[in-house]
Design an enzyme around this catalytic site. Structure first.
Site, short mmCIF file in Angstrom:
data_model
loop_
_atom_site.label_atom_id
_atom_site.label_comp_id
_atom_site.label_asym_id
_atom_site.label_seq_id
_atom_site.Cartn_x
_atom_site.Cartn_y
_atom_site.Cartn_z
N ASP A 1 32.28 41.52 41.14
CA ASP A 1 33.25 41.09 40.13
C ASP A 1 32.48 40.88 38.83
OD1 ASP A 1 35.73 39.88 39.08
OD2 ASP A 1 34.66 37.98 39.18
N SER A 2 33.22 40.57 37.76
CA SER A 2 32.55 40.30 36.48
C SER A 2 31.77 38.98 36.53
CB SER A 2 33.60 40.19 35.38
OG SER A 2 34.46 39.11 35.64
N CYS B 1 37.71 42.77 41.73
CA CYS B 1 38.07 42.56 40.33
C CYS B 1 39.21 43.53 40.02
CB CYS B 1 36.85 42.88 39.47
SG CYS B 1 37.17 42.84 37.70
N GLU C 1 34.79 30.42 34.49
CA GLU C 1 33.35 30.70 34.38
C GLU C 1 32.56 29.46 33.91
OE1 GLU C 1 31.36 33.29 35.29
OE2 GLU C 1 33.08 34.33 36.16
N CYS D 1 44.23 38.59 39.01
CA CYS D 1 42.83 38.49 38.57
C CYS D 1 42.16 37.58 39.59
CB CYS D 1 42.75 37.88 37.18
SG CYS D 1 41.06 37.43 36.70
N HIS E 1 39.77 35.61 39.41
CA HIS E 1 39.40 34.26 38.96
C HIS E 1 40.56 33.27 39.14
CE1 HIS E 1 36.04 36.29 36.93
NE2 HIS E 1 35.53 35.12 36.65
N1 DGL Z 1 38.06 38.71 37.95
C1 DGL Z 1 38.37 39.84 37.19
C2 DGL Z 1 39.68 40.46 37.53
O1 DGL Z 1 40.13 40.33 38.63
C3 DGL Z 1 37.96 40.00 35.78
C4 DGL Z 1 37.91 38.85 34.89
C5 DGL Z 1 37.25 39.13 33.56
O2 DGL Z 1 36.03 39.23 33.56
O3 DGL Z 1 37.95 39.19 32.55
O4 DGL Z 1 40.27 41.15 36.73
#
Ligand code: DGL
Length: 270
Positions: A11-12, A74, A155, A187, A189
């Site tokens: 993931d990011s 992600c 984050e 997402c 996150h």
């Molecule tokens: N967790 C990521 C997603 O599912 C990306 C979040 C990001 O870095 O903007 O899209």
């Protein structure tokens, strides 16, 4: 291919840990390598060509670690360029969108109530989910909303409190007013904000974390292909963590999100 080889997840940043925590429950015996691209997060506003390049760099590296399967934990990386990795390898590559379509999006019993979908700006702008939902349930209204403040909050290790509540109210009030009964977290996150989101929307709204469906898909795949790791014993498989930014910070925030300490994290940058 040896069944003991790890499953690679990326993931990011720490978002994919929301997927790992479900996989750990459903498939504890597997060995996992997790990579968070914290030096380049957030991905939400990056161009498609950047995301494709990152996918390739990370995917190739995970393959060089001997992964038997790659999970793109992600949504942004999934919709903007998962095919870049698939073109490189015979190893199965599974992304978040397949999980949403396979299981998280249950139409049964919900009549024609509107569906809400929240994600990064890149995911919403891609239109990929809007298109898929229009094909699957054309009779239902579909509201997609990007929530660009959510990833930076997570984050920073912030999952509750006034800043979270303020952004939830700003992003989700129109959906609540539109009578959304199902909200899909598009997402990885966002599941870390699920308690605050649920408390804002109230008990009448089903908030869906697609990680559950993803873990079920992964399990079914490993069983069908006789790829399950049966060698790890009762204490479960190994977990290795890497990130491209500050490892200590990743351990602290990642541990907070995962709900248990991350004892060690390596650094890998591209
Ligand atoms: N967790 C990521 C997603 O599912 C990306 C979040 C990001 O870095 O903007 O899209």
């Amino acid at each position: 291919m040896d069944n003991q080889q790890p499953i690679g997840i990326f993931d990011s940043g720490v978002g994919g840990l929301s997927v790992l925590r479900i996989l750990e429950k459903k498939l504890p015996e597997e060995n996992y390598i997790y990579f968070g691209d914290t030096a380049r997060a957030p991905y939400g506003n990056r161009s498609q060509s950047e995301i494709r390049r990152f996918n390739l760099e990370i995917g190739k590296w995970l393959l060089s670690c001997g992964c038997k399967m790659l999970l793109v934990a992600c949504h942004t990386s999934t919709v903007l360029g998962m095919d870049a990795i698939r073109e490189e390898t015979e190893v199965p590559v599974i992304g978040m969108m397949e999980a949403v379509l396979a299981g998280a999006f249950a139409t049964d019993g919900e009549g024609d109530s509107p569906i809400g979908f929240i994600a990064t700006s890149g995911t919403v702008r891609s239109g990929a989910y809007q298109k898929a939902f229009a094909e699957k349930a054309p009779e239902r209204a579909f509201y997609a909303q990007d929530c660009p403040d959510f990833v930076p909050l997570v984050e920073q290790g912030i999952a509750e409190g006034p800043a979270v509540e303020r952004s939830i109210e700003a992003y989700l009030t129109p959906m609540r007013d539109a009578g959304v009964r199902t909200l899909i977290l598009g997402c990885t996150h966002y599941p870390f904000l699920q308690a605050a989101i649920t408390s804002f929307l109230g008990p009448g709204v089903r908030v869906v974390d697609p990680a559950d469906a993803l873990a079920d898909m992964v399990k079914a795949y490993l069983v069908a292909k006789s790829m399950r790791n049966e060698a790890s014993g009762s204490e479960g498989g190994s977990r290795r963590f890497y990130c491209s930014g500050d490892t200590e910070r990743f351990q602290i925030v990642g541990g907070l999100m995962l709900g248990r300490p991350i004892e060690e994290a390596g650094r890998r940058s591209f």
